[in-house]
Scaffold this active site. Structure first.
Site, mmCIF file in Angstrom:
data_model
loop_
_atom_site.group_PDB
_atom_site.id
_atom_site.type_symbol
_atom_site.label_atom_id
_atom_site.label_comp_id
_atom_site.label_asym_id
_atom_site.label_seq_id
_atom_site.Cartn_x
_atom_site.Cartn_y
_atom_site.Cartn_z
ATOM 1 N N LYS A 112 -10.145 -0.650 10.747
ATOM 2 C CA LYS A 112 -10.254 -1.867 9.943
ATOM 3 C C LYS A 112 -10.485 -3.093 10.827
ATOM 4 C CE LYS A 112 -7.164 -0.083 6.365
ATOM 5 N NZ LYS A 112 -7.993 0.263 5.214
ATOM 6 N N GLN A 158 -4.319 -5.000 6.981
ATOM 7 C CA GLN A 158 -5.310 -5.901 6.390
ATOM 8 C C GLN A 158 -5.328 -7.277 7.046
ATOM 9 O OE1 GLN A 158 -7.702 -5.230 4.479
ATOM 10 N NE2 GLN A 158 -7.110 -3.212 3.776
ATOM 11 N N CYS A 160 -4.784 2.512 -3.572
ATOM 12 C CA CYS A 160 -3.540 3.016 -2.965
ATOM 13 C C CYS A 160 -2.399 2.025 -3.149
ATOM 14 C CB CYS A 160 -3.717 3.324 -1.487
ATOM 15 S SG CYS A 160 -4.867 4.662 -1.178
ATOM 16 N N ASP A 191 3.213 -4.340 7.995
ATOM 17 C CA ASP A 191 1.978 -3.577 7.858
ATOM 18 C C ASP A 191 0.828 -4.572 8.006
ATOM 19 O OD1 ASP A 191 -0.329 -2.413 6.988
ATOM 20 O OD2 ASP A 191 0.479 -1.670 5.091
ATOM 21 N N HIS A 201 0.871 -1.180 0.000
ATOM 22 C CA HIS A 201 0.000 0.000 0.000
ATOM 23 C C HIS A 201 0.908 1.230 0.000
ATOM 24 C CE1 HIS A 201 -2.751 2.962 1.882
ATOM 25 N NE2 HIS A 201 -3.743 2.165 1.529
HETATM 26 N N1 PMP Z 1 -1.731 -0.613 4.604
HETATM 27 C C1 PMP Z 1 -2.686 -1.360 4.046
HETATM 28 C C2 PMP Z 1 -2.340 -2.740 3.570
HETATM 29 C C3 PMP Z 1 -3.982 -0.871 3.936
HETATM 30 O O1 PMP Z 1 -4.937 -1.611 3.363
HETATM 31 C C4 PMP Z 1 -4.272 0.434 4.430
HETATM 32 C C5 PMP Z 1 -5.655 1.019 4.336
HETATM 33 N N2 PMP Z 1 -6.276 0.890 3.090
HETATM 34 C C6 PMP Z 1 -3.227 1.173 4.992
HETATM 35 C C7 PMP Z 1 -1.984 0.618 5.067
HETATM 36 C C8 PMP Z 1 -3.447 2.570 5.507
HETATM 37 O O2 PMP Z 1 -4.251 2.586 6.620
HETATM 38 P P1 PMP Z 1 -4.802 3.963 7.189
HETATM 39 O O3 PMP Z 1 -5.445 4.667 6.036
HETATM 40 O O4 PMP Z 1 -5.783 3.561 8.231
HETATM 41 O O5 PMP Z 1 -3.641 4.711 7.743
#
Ligand code: PMP
Length: 411
Positions: A227, A204, A365, A201, A123
């Site tokens: 999440k 997910q 993203c 990270d 991401h």
């Molecule tokens: N890493 C991953 C794998 C994600 O799916 C997301 C959220 N889509 C993020 C990071 C970022 O999370 P946040 O927007 O809550 O900071």
């Protein structure tokens, strides 16, 4: 039997019982944000109703209650991750803030000749902060490629580690596009064998995978409350005590300092060192309630139900003419992405919304993955949670079968 009582669970999420565009809502965008059960909403409202005051500050009863609940939330997160100490749990505003905090601090260790590895499925939140830190410091930014199925190519990872100079390996536990589960414990072992640290990270993964930081043996791990049934604006940075202890803070202000004088300021020990100003203590309290709710359902039961739903969604999607599922990972969790022949993903998602079905479309993203590895630039993503049903997946497929002929080129 670990089966969840779906009707009872859905009663806990009143937001799900509504109509959208005249149809029963089918919410399948849980990889973006999950909904909060009444238990979490109640915990947040109850705090504002009865206990609210700034934390760590005044020695008065409400402040003490707020502080005690914040620290209890920290302990709840420690338990959830099986961290060795609550001092290893830093509250942030989310995964993005957690990664940026580490990347900023880690930059002091980077120089020409050193290297940060990320993977091709990251991401943007676990890609851009490292890319920028490398650009500023002159370190190499190495993007580990994927194998054909959409899994991280561990051979390529090991080969780059063996060349030397790698300071940090940053990897998602579960991809928010491919849904593949990355064997982060193996990544950590490889990285440590070559003297590199590891940041996971887990944005997910925390909802559907058992995330045990000591089992994985990661050095840092990040996730977001929203999440995992919690509120927005709260997130977690886990860091091994000795690493956090040597890390410079990224932001300065009240509460993170030991002594402030014109000539010199000294800082608190972690985690306070990394929590300047008024923390989102109500967010932390909401997150703790979310974790308690999940534990109450049974994390294994939740994981099993989500694995079943995502497998069913994948199977049904593969049966829709004109739909191509993206990737075939060795193990899938959380989401399935797909494209529709000759159609823009945005058009597909927009028309599905007209039929009450909420799915995500776009680059998710993860532009490097979509543009450079997959060459498809945009996808539609279906991401069920344990409170979804097979009937909802069926409704999603029915909607998609109506939409595909409308949007496909050359119909
Ligand atoms: N890493 C991953 C794998 C994600 O799916 C997301 C959220 N889509 C993020 C990071 C970022 O999370 P946040 O927007 O809550 O900071």
């Amino acid at each position: 039997d670990t089966a969840l009582d779906c009707a009872r669970i859905r009663a806990d999420f009143s937001i799900l019982s509504q109509e959208v565009n005249g149809r029963a809502l089918v919410y399948l965008d849980n990889a973006a944000t999950t909904q909060m059960p009444e238990f979490v909403l109640d915990a947040i409202v109850a705090h504002y109703h009865a206990d609210n005051a700034n934390v760590h500050r005044g020695i008065h009863t409400l402040s003490e209650r707020s502080t005690a609940k914040l620290e209890a939330a920290r302990e709840a997160v420690r338990r959830f991750l099986n961290a060795a100490s609550a001092d290893e749990i830093v509250f942030t505003s989310g995964t993005t803030a957690s990664v940026n905090m580490v990347a900023r601090a880690w930059e002091a260790r980077l120089a020409p000749g050193s290297c940060v590895i990320v993977t091709a499925l990251e991401h943007h939140a676990n890609f851009v902060p490292w890319q920028q830190a490398c650009a500023r410091s002159g370190a190499e930014f190495f993007v580990c490629p994927l194998a054909g199925t959409g899994d991280v190519d561990l051979g390529a990872l090991e080969a780059r580690l063996a060349k030397g100079g790698v300071s940090m390996v940053c990897v998602a536990h579960v991809s928010n596009v491919l849904g593949c589960v990355v064997p982060v414990d193996v990544v950590a072992r490889l990285a440590h064998a070559h003297g590199a640290a590891v940041l996971v990270d887990a944005a997910q993964s925390v909802r559907h995978e058992r995330v045990d930081v000591r089992e994985i043996d990661c050095d840092f791990l990040c996730f977001s409350g929203h999440k995992v049934l919690g509120p927005t604006g709260i997130g977690v940075l886990y860091g091994k005590k000795e690493l956090l202890g040597r890390m410079e803070p990224a932001w300065y202000g009240g509460e993170m300092v030991a002594q402030v004088a014109t000539a010199l300021t000294t800082f608190e020990e972690p985690p306070l060192r990394f929590e300047p100003g008024t923390p989102n203590y109500v967010g932390a309290i909401g997150l703790a309630a979310a974790l308690e709710y999940l534990e109450g359902l049974g994390r294994d039961a939740v994981a099993a139900r989500e694995a079943d739903l995502v497998a069913y969604a994948e199977e049904r999607l593969r049966g829709v003419a004109g739909v191509q599922v993206v990737g075939a990972p060795a193990r899938r969790a959380g989401c399935v992405s797909f494209t529709v022949e000759g159609a823009q993903p945005f058009d597909v998602a927009m028309l599905m919304d007209k039929l009450g079905v909420a799915v995500r479309s776009g680059s998710q993203c993860a532009q490097p993955l979509l543009d450079e590895t997959l060459g498809i630039s945009k996808v539609v993503r279906v991401s069920p949670a344990f409170y979804n049903t097979h009937a909802e997946i069926d409704a999603c497929i029915e909607a998609l079968e109506r939409v595909v002929p409308l949007v496909s080129r050359g119909r």
